[in-house]
Design a protein around this motif. Structure first.
Motif, PDB file in Angstrom:
ATOM      1  N   MET A  73      12.270-130.604  67.225  1.00 13.55           N
ATOM      2  CA  MET A  73      11.026-129.829  67.088  1.00 13.55           C
ATOM      3  C   MET A  73      10.473-129.951  65.675  1.00 13.55           C
ATOM      4  O   MET A  73      11.206-130.060  64.700  1.00 13.55           O
ATOM      5  CB  MET A  73      11.306-128.361  67.420  1.00 13.55           C
ATOM      6  CG  MET A  73      11.315-127.404  66.223  1.00 13.55           C
ATOM      7  SD  MET A  73      11.681-125.734  66.768  1.00 13.55           S
ATOM      8  CE  MET A  73      10.636-124.819  65.669  1.00 13.55           C
ATOM      9  N   THR A 118       8.872-128.168  62.777  1.00  9.64           N
ATOM     10  CA  THR A 118       8.576-126.824  62.290  1.00  9.64           C
ATOM     11  C   THR A 118       7.537-126.893  61.179  1.00  9.64           C
ATOM     12  O   THR A 118       7.479-127.867  60.441  1.00  9.64           O
ATOM     13  CB  THR A 118       9.838-126.151  61.715  1.00  9.64           C
ATOM     14  OG1 THR A 118      10.366-127.035  60.725  1.00  9.64           O
ATOM     15  CG2 THR A 118      10.877-125.899  62.781  1.00  9.64           C
ATOM     16  N   ALA A 119       6.748-125.825  61.099  1.00 10.62           N
ATOM     17  CA  ALA A 119       5.712-125.795  60.076  1.00 10.62           C
ATOM     18  C   ALA A 119       6.357-125.660  58.701  1.00 10.62           C
ATOM     19  O   ALA A 119       7.328-124.944  58.543  1.00 10.62           O
ATOM     20  CB  ALA A 119       4.794-124.618  60.349  1.00 10.62           C
ATOM     21  N   LYS A 156      -1.692-136.638  65.203  1.00  6.22           N
ATOM     22  CA  LYS A 156      -0.357-136.782  65.794  1.00  6.22           C
ATOM     23  C   LYS A 156       0.723-136.180  64.902  1.00  6.22           C
ATOM     24  O   LYS A 156       1.847-135.952  65.334  1.00  6.22           O
ATOM     25  CB  LYS A 156      -0.066-138.262  66.088  1.00  6.22           C
ATOM     26  CG  LYS A 156      -0.854-138.795  67.270  1.00  6.22           C
ATOM     27  CD  LYS A 156      -0.266-140.082  67.805  1.00  6.22           C
ATOM     28  CE  LYS A 156      -0.862-140.490  69.134  1.00  6.22           C
ATOM     29  NZ  LYS A 156      -2.280-140.906  69.037  1.00  6.22           N
ATOM     30  N   VAL A 187       0.279-133.256  63.199  1.00  8.69           N
ATOM     31  CA  VAL A 187       0.077-131.819  63.033  1.00  8.69           C
ATOM     32  C   VAL A 187       1.310-131.092  63.579  1.00  8.69           C
ATOM     33  O   VAL A 187       1.822-131.461  64.642  1.00  8.69           O
ATOM     34  CB  VAL A 187      -1.188-131.359  63.800  1.00  8.69           C
ATOM     35  CG1 VAL A 187      -1.331-129.847  63.754  1.00  8.69           C
ATOM     36  CG2 VAL A 187      -2.426-132.038  63.233  1.00  8.69           C
ATOM     37  N   PRO A 188       1.827-130.086  62.848  1.00 14.52           N
ATOM     38  CA  PRO A 188       2.995-129.342  63.358  1.00 14.52           C
ATOM     39  C   PRO A 188       2.741-128.820  64.775  1.00 14.52           C
ATOM     40  O   PRO A 188       1.663-128.301  65.058  1.00 14.52           O
ATOM     41  CB  PRO A 188       3.119-128.184  62.370  1.00 14.52           C
ATOM     42  CG  PRO A 188       2.455-128.652  61.124  1.00 14.52           C
ATOM     43  CD  PRO A 188       1.371-129.586  61.551  1.00 14.52           C
ATOM     44  N   LEU A 189       3.735-128.983  65.636  1.00 10.13           N
ATOM     45  CA  LEU A 189       3.554-128.619  67.047  1.00 10.13           C
ATOM     46  C   LEU A 189       3.689-127.113  67.283  1.00 10.13           C
ATOM     47  O   LEU A 189       3.076-126.554  68.184  1.00 10.13           O
ATOM     48  CB  LEU A 189       4.589-129.362  67.898  1.00 10.13           C
ATOM     49  CG  LEU A 189       4.435-130.879  67.943  1.00 10.13           C
ATOM     50  CD1 LEU A 189       5.614-131.507  68.674  1.00 10.13           C
ATOM     51  CD2 LEU A 189       3.126-131.266  68.610  1.00 10.13           C
ATOM     52  N   GLU A 190       4.486-126.477  66.451  1.00  9.78           N
ATOM     53  CA  GLU A 190       4.755-125.058  66.689  1.00  9.78           C
ATOM     54  C   GLU A 190       3.533-124.205  66.393  1.00  9.78           C
ATOM     55  O   GLU A 190       2.815-124.425  65.421  1.00  9.78           O
ATOM     56  CB  GLU A 190       5.921-124.596  65.807  1.00  9.78           C
ATOM     57  CG  GLU A 190       6.281-123.144  66.032  1.00  9.78           C
ATOM     58  CD  GLU A 190       7.373-122.653  65.089  1.00  9.78           C
ATOM     59  OE1 GLU A 190       7.632-123.338  64.074  1.00  9.78           O
ATOM     60  OE2 GLU A 190       7.944-121.597  65.361  1.00  9.78           O
ATOM     61  N   GLU A 191       3.304-123.210  67.270  1.00 11.82           N
ATOM     62  CA  GLU A 191       2.214-122.252  67.043  1.00 11.82           C
ATOM     63  C   GLU A 191       2.766-121.011  66.343  1.00 11.82           C
ATOM     64  O   GLU A 191       3.829-120.507  66.708  1.00 11.82           O
ATOM     65  CB  GLU A 191       1.582-121.820  68.375  1.00 11.82           C
ATOM     66  CG  GLU A 191       1.130-122.972  69.277  1.00 11.82           C
ATOM     67  CD  GLU A 191       0.021-123.800  68.678  1.00 11.82           C
ATOM     68  OE1 GLU A 191      -0.600-123.355  67.696  1.00 11.82           O
ATOM     69  OE2 GLU A 191      -0.196-124.923  69.170  1.00 11.82           O
ATOM     70  N   LEU A 192       2.037-120.531  65.353  1.00 12.11           N
ATOM     71  CA  LEU A 192       2.403-119.260  64.698  1.00 12.11           C
ATOM     72  C   LEU A 192       1.333-118.196  64.951  1.00 12.11           C
ATOM     73  O   LEU A 192       1.475-117.035  64.589  1.00 12.11           O
ATOM     74  CB  LEU A 192       2.608-119.485  63.197  1.00 12.11           C
ATOM     75  CG  LEU A 192       3.787-120.429  62.881  1.00 12.11           C
ATOM     76  CD1 LEU A 192       3.797-120.814  61.411  1.00 12.11           C
ATOM     77  CD2 LEU A 192       5.108-119.802  63.291  1.00 12.11           C
ATOM     78  N   LYS A 247      -0.869-122.798  61.086  1.00 19.21           N
ATOM     79  CA  LYS A 247      -0.103-124.032  61.334  1.00 19.21           C
ATOM     80  C   LYS A 247       0.132-124.755  60.016  1.00 19.21           C
ATOM     81  O   LYS A 247       1.232-125.192  59.697  1.00 19.21           O
ATOM     82  CB  LYS A 247      -0.912-124.947  62.246  1.00 19.21           C
ATOM     83  CG  LYS A 247      -0.262-125.283  63.547  1.00 19.21           C
ATOM     84  CD  LYS A 247      -1.171-126.206  64.323  1.00 19.21           C
ATOM     85  CE  LYS A 247      -1.022-125.981  65.793  1.00 19.21           C
ATOM     86  NZ  LYS A 247       0.342-126.254  66.291  1.00 19.21           N
TER      87      LYS A 247
END
Lengths: 399, 331, 413
Positions: free
Chosen positions: B1, B3-4, B16, B18-23, B45
């Motif tokens: 994963m 992480t930001a 492509k 950009v961090p995938l995790e949403e905060l 993000k």
């Protein structure tokens, strides 16, 4: 005797329409010598595009105005409605205006022998696949037509307003009579075709009309409502200082891998949902990147699954998708559930493509820039598996 | 994963990466196609989880958080309409003191406030000015949807000339009631605060990743920083939600919304129509796609075009500051 | 008090660091230093400004370590304090008169967010016309907002109540903002010898501020004050109501703890202090520096054999309803001194009078009540003025006419 009419509408898109209907019911009922007033559900404001909202109109031949106000007006939500107008049939899947309201049945307020008046191209049976059961009989009436969506400033004059008034007259003349509706519209607009539109709608909803458009719904019709209505906590059960725990941090690849706000899903905001042909996807990431509601879940194989429970159907993903027929917005009532399309596709890609194309059908319904200027319907094309046809080049600007 | 990140930000090269995790996550009461929601999603993000956020009263307060639920994964607090700058200073000062006195771990914690155009550009501009004079590490984001959208669309100092709002309805005597030219907030703040190292304008979705990298630059350059984002608003601008992305792009390409960053006094145009070879597109192409300009008469389009041409052709610092140069002779 | 001070001298080595000449503002600044405040936000307005002057000098000279922010307005100043408090920093602010009113919005939300910073209010008349003198309407304007409000009468009390104030405000049973009110000029600017506690003693009394599960920090992800609709506001108001009720108990505990460390500085019931009231028939009650001429008048009238006394009201919020009712219903007549006004209110009297009268309504023996409006805009209240008030109050016991129910003191007429 008090008659209560509630108008269920899509926030902003139908704000002016809903208010106009409520107001005109009062104007017409008053001309019939009745006491009447109307208001909106205060907590709906400020409205958000697509959020389900309500407008009310209350009419009585014999109750004094103050008593009418006390019975109906001095509260933010009504307990019962003789007529529940539904200006967009996708609201039959349930409405969730706020967090902690839960997804509520569209017919929640309809009384015994009352009526659910829906603007729709569907048959009652098709809508009842989504509507909750009631312990008593009531009627469902279908006013033939598409949901009339417009913006805040540019309204769509497609006669829906006049036709709803005619429809109400057919369902319950005690609220407003068709004669009074016609007289009012003629006098106010000096345009006969408006009165005619109301009359035509009236005729279409009379018992003897062919085809019959009013159906009696019994306690056997409809579904067992799947959504829980939350119980609000007591004052000492809430954290002090108006503090709320944040959504717990959590992310992993794959369907529902991202933690989300469990108490406010609001997927019932959508009238259309994006249908995806994963076999056409170039993994450009734009749908995921552009989604204002964070409902695309990245998968280990580089695709983007959709968590439909949180998708509000704005259409941005379909708009930015660079591949023909890869993401298409489809009528929300085509779908019974919110299952993961990516898992479905992984399980059996051939079957999935068949299924999703079946849902898509032929028509591609889209809106112009200014919403109120009407919908455009074009014919879609079933792309062979894996046949990628670009519709626009993706821009990758590096600064 | 993926992480930001928290500190030592890398520049994000392409969507492509950009961090995938949403905060800032799903379940907010924003409009369909809300660009400001994308602005929220993007800054956090880019900033990552070691961040505290305040949100001034406005759409991104009322719409985002309906009580006993929240879309925020990072710590977030409401602040008053005009308190964007002060809320950031208060948090930054508190954290700095606690770290210095050893009351909490000494680590980098981002302090970010977002305020709308009414909150940041009008009511709260004094507090933001004071914040930009301070030496605290903080970022203030003004998300500009060009109206008091939360009270159902009233004109603010940032509303585009001619636009319809409930305070500026077209009438039979006055074809347009919005006769103020859009306030130049970013330029004003850049010009007015010599020690502020970073002021930028941005759009959450165009050009891709530009906004995210501006947020990262702002958070890593040190000291107080300010970003003004252009947020197309399907509700107030009256266009169908699916076109939010395109409206932002058109607003920039017609020159109404200059995209630039001012890094320690140096202007960098992050979209420059003069370098595309195509030049600016006519403002009409942008305006006619919105219901809020439906009532404009030809002379209004002409006037707006003239003003935009002036911005780019006559200003000493095109699109940034309305100063046309030094007069040779005294008038 | 002097008795207590004597006791303090005898057995309290190490509790006080030194004695110094300080005015009310400087005394507060010493209190802020001893409370190890983390964040201070300043904005100038007379008469409270000198607090901030003194603090910036303490910081400049390295006697005290805190973030010191020069705000751009009272609204910003109070918001800075509020948000510093939200990240678990002990924060301090203050203002006077119209400045206090300018930041009113921030004052309201600080209370509803249940944050416990301390603000000093150097009481000042409200414009227009601009005036520097004392009047209590500024502090009293927040009386219904969920604040702790207390008046002090000397620089010594001012210093001590910064510590006591934080102790009460930050208690997890309370968590309400604290307004420490002191009369402009008469207290803010008059210098007295003040015993300054040692850092150790202050530490011993005042625990570290800990907002715990409500602090805003990446390790404690929360959302504070999301928008509510009609489903929630009643419950949230009720929570704040309960906190204000709990504060009454915490106040008592705080004074007891303070006495344990600093000697018997304060005596029960703490919310207010009585002077020569044991066999009194007529008493005056007031808040702030009027206590000095009042107690002097009492001494002189007592010398003539008159049964009079004085009650100095310290805590105005939460209002000490039960204790005050019990106390005041012992007397034949009570005169309430208001250094404020409530135009158009019942009987056009002062705010304090209306509160005390409603507090006495359920009492078995209700004393006769008269109201004095005086000292507005900084006008002085002399010993003679106070003696006149006692006279009127004594007569009220026998008179049933309400003609002179509200008397303006020192007005040219």
């Amino acid at each position: 005797m008090i008659k209560r009419v509630e108008v269920n509408y899509r926030g902003i898109f139908q704000k002016n329409l809903g208010k106009k209907i409520g107001s005109d019911i009062v104007m017409i009922a008053s001309r019939m010598g009745q006491k009447a007033f109307s208001n909106g559900r205060y907590s709906d404001s400020p409205e958000r595009n697509g959020i389900p909202c309500k407008y009310f109109a209350f009419v009585s031949p014999d109750v004094p105005e103050e008593e009418l106000e006390a019975e109906c007006g001095a509260k933010l939500e009504i307990d019962e409605a003789n007529i529940s107008v539904v200006l967009d049939d996708t609201m039959c899947k349930g409405v969730e205006p706020w967090g902690w309201h839960g997804i509520r049945p569209i017919n929640e307020r309809v009384v015994k022998d009352g009526c659910l008046l829906v603007v729709s191209k569907k048959k009652p049976e098709e809508l009842l696949k989504f509507i909750g059961k009631k312990p008593y009989n009531y009627r469902i009436a279908i006013l033939d037509g598409d949901a009339s969506l417009a913006g805040l400033w540019v309204n769509k004059d497609d006669m829906t307003h006049e036709r709803i008034l005619g429809g109400i007259a057919a369902i319950d003349p005690a609220v407003i009579s068709i004669e009074a509706v016609e007289a009012y519209l003629l006098e106010k607009t000096k345009q006969k075709h408006r009165a005619d539109a109301a009359r035509a709608a009236y005729e279409s909803l009379r018992q003897e009309a062919k085809p019959p458009r009013v159906k009696t719904v019994t306690s056997n019709d409809g579904i067992v409502w799947p959504h829980k209505i939350p119980v609000l906590p007591k004052w000492f059960e809430m954290q002090e200082g108006a503090v709320v725990p944040a959504v717990k941090r959590g992310f992993e690849m794959g369907p529902r891998g991202q933690s989300r706000n469990a108490m406010f899903k609001r997927g019932t905001t959508k009238t259309q949902r994006p249908a995806v042909r994963f076999d056409l996807c170039t993994k450009c990431t734009l749908c995921w990147a552009e989604c204002p509601d964070e409902c695309f879940d990245p998968t280990t194989d580089g695709f983007y699954d959709i968590e439909y429970q949180y998708c509000v159907g704005c259409g941005k993903c379909a708009e930015v998708c660079p591949v023909k027929e890869c993401i298409v917005m489809v009528d929300e009532l085509q779908f019974e559930d919110d299952h993961s399309p990516w898992e479905h596709w992984k399980k059996d890609s051939k079957e999935y493509i068949q299924w999703v194309e079946g849902k898509k059908g032929k028509d591609r319904v889209s809106y112009p820039f200014v919403t109120g200027k009407g919908i455009t319907v074009t014919q879609g094309e079933v792309m062979p598996e894996g046949k990628i046809v670009p519709v626009r080049k993706t821009e990758e600007v590096e600064v | 994963m993926s992480t930001a990140p928290t500190i030592d930000y890398e520049r994000i090269k392409g969507v492509k990466n950009v961090p995938l995790e949403e905060l800032y996550t799903s379940g907010h009461r924003t409009c369909q196609g809300c660009e400001s929601a994308t602005t929220m999603r993007g800054f956090i993000k880019a900033a990552g989880s070691r961040t505290v956020v305040t949100g001034a009263t406005g759409c991104m307060y009322v719409a985002n958080t309906s009580y006993l639920t929240t879309p925020w994964i990072v710590p977030w607090m409401h602040t008053q309409l005009g308190a964007g700058g002060s809320s950031a200073v208060g948090m930054a000062a508190g954290l700095r003191a606690l770290k210095r006195k050893g009351k909490i771990k000494d680590e980098k914690i981002n302090v970010i406030n977002f305020s709308g155009d009414l909150g940041a550009g009008d009511m709260g501009i004094g507090g933001i000015s004071a914040a930009l004079q301070s030496d605290y590490d903080l970022l203030i984001i003004m998300y500009d949807n060009e109206s008091a959208a939360n009270t159902d669309i009233q004109a603010t100092g940032s509303t585009t000339y001619g636009a319809q709002t409930t305070f500026t309805p077209p009438g039979t005597k006055h074809p347009i009631m919005q006769r103020r030219w859009k306030k130049n907030v970013a330029g004003m703040l850049a010009v007015g605060h010599p020690t502020c190292k970073y002021v930028a304008t941005a759009c959450a979705t165009y050009p891709p990743t530009d906004y995210l990298n501006k947020v990262r630059k702002a958070l890593s350059i040190g000291g107080p920083t300010f970003i003004h984002t252009y947020d197309p608003c399907p509700k107030g601008w009256d266009y169908h939600p699916r076109y939010s992305n395109e409206l932002g792009e058109l607003g920039i390409k017609c020159g109404l919304y200059p995209l630039y960053e001012i890094v320690e006094g140096n202007i960098i145009y992050t979209y420059d129509a003069r370098k595309t070879g195509k030049g600016r597109i006519p403002v009409k192409e942008f305006l006619t796609k919105q219901g809020r300009f439906e009532h404009l008469l030809p002379e209004h389009f002409t006037y707006i075009q003239k003003m935009v041409d002036e911005m780019w052709e006559e200003w000493e610092f095109p699109g940034v500051a309305p100063i046309k140069g030094i007069l040779k002779a005294r008038i | 008090m002097s008795v207590a001070m004597a006791k303090a001298k005898s057995d309290l080595s190490g509790v006080y660091q030194r004695e110094d000449l300080l005015n009310g503002c400087q005394a507060v600044a010493q209190g802020v230093r001893l409370a190890d405040v983390d964040v201070i936000a300043a904005y100038p307005i007379r008469p409270y400004t000198e607090v901030m002057d003194a603090l910036s000098k303490l910081i400049a000279d390295g006697e005290f370590d805190a973030e010191y922010i020069i705000a751009d307005s009272e609204h910003s100043q109070f918001e800075i304090v509020k948000h510093a408090s939200s990240v678990n920093a002990r924060a301090f602010g203050g203002s006077s008169g119209t400045g206090w009113m300018y930041g009113m919005e921030a004052l309201v939300v600080t209370a509803t967010d249940r944050l416990p910073p301390l603000f000093v209010v150097g009481n000042r008349a409200l414009d227009d016309p601009g005036a520097f003198g004392v009047e209590h309407n500024d502090a009293m304007a927040i009386r219904d907002m969920g604040w702790l409000i207390c008046w002090v009468t000397t620089p010594q009390e001012a210093l001590e109540h910064v510590l006591i104030g934080y102790r009460i405000a930050e208690d997890k049973k309370v968590r309400m903002p604290m307004a420490l009110a002191m009369d402009g000029a008469f207290l803010t600017h008059s210098q007295h010898m003040v015993k300054i506690p040692s850092v150790e003693a202050a530490k011993k009394f005042l625990p570290q501020y800990d907002l715990a599960e409500r602090r805003l920090h990446p390790d404690n992800p929360i959302s504070v004050a999301p928008q509510v609709n009609e489903d929630w506001v009643m419950e949230i108001r009720r929570q704040n109501w309960e906190a204000a009720k709990r504060a009454r108990v915490v106040i008592k505990d705080a004074y007891k703890e303070f006495n344990d460390v600093f000697g018997d500085r304060y005596s029960a019931p703490y919310y207010f202090e009585e002077f020569m009231t044991d066999d009194a028939e007529a008493v005056l009650i007031g808040a702030g520096t009027v206590a000095a001429p009042a107690r002097t008048a009492v001494r002189r009238l007592r010398a003539k054999g008159q049964k009079v006394g004085y009650v100095n009201l310290r805590w105005f919020r939460p209002f000490p309803t039960v204790e005050l009712r019990e106390s005041l219903s012992r007397f034949k007549s009570v005169g309430v001194i208001d250094r404020d006004f409530a135009h158009g209110s019942p009987d056009n009297g002062g705010i304090l009078m209306h509160e005390i009268r409603s507090c006495l309504y359920p009492a078995k023996n209700r004393p006769a009540i008269v109201n004095f409006i005086g000292g507005l805009g900084g006008r002085d209240l002399s010993i003679a003025d106070l003696q006149k008030m006692y006279e009127t109050t004594q007569q009220a016991a026998t008179k049933d006419s309400m003609d002179e129910f509200v008397t303006w003191i020192g007005l040219r007429e």
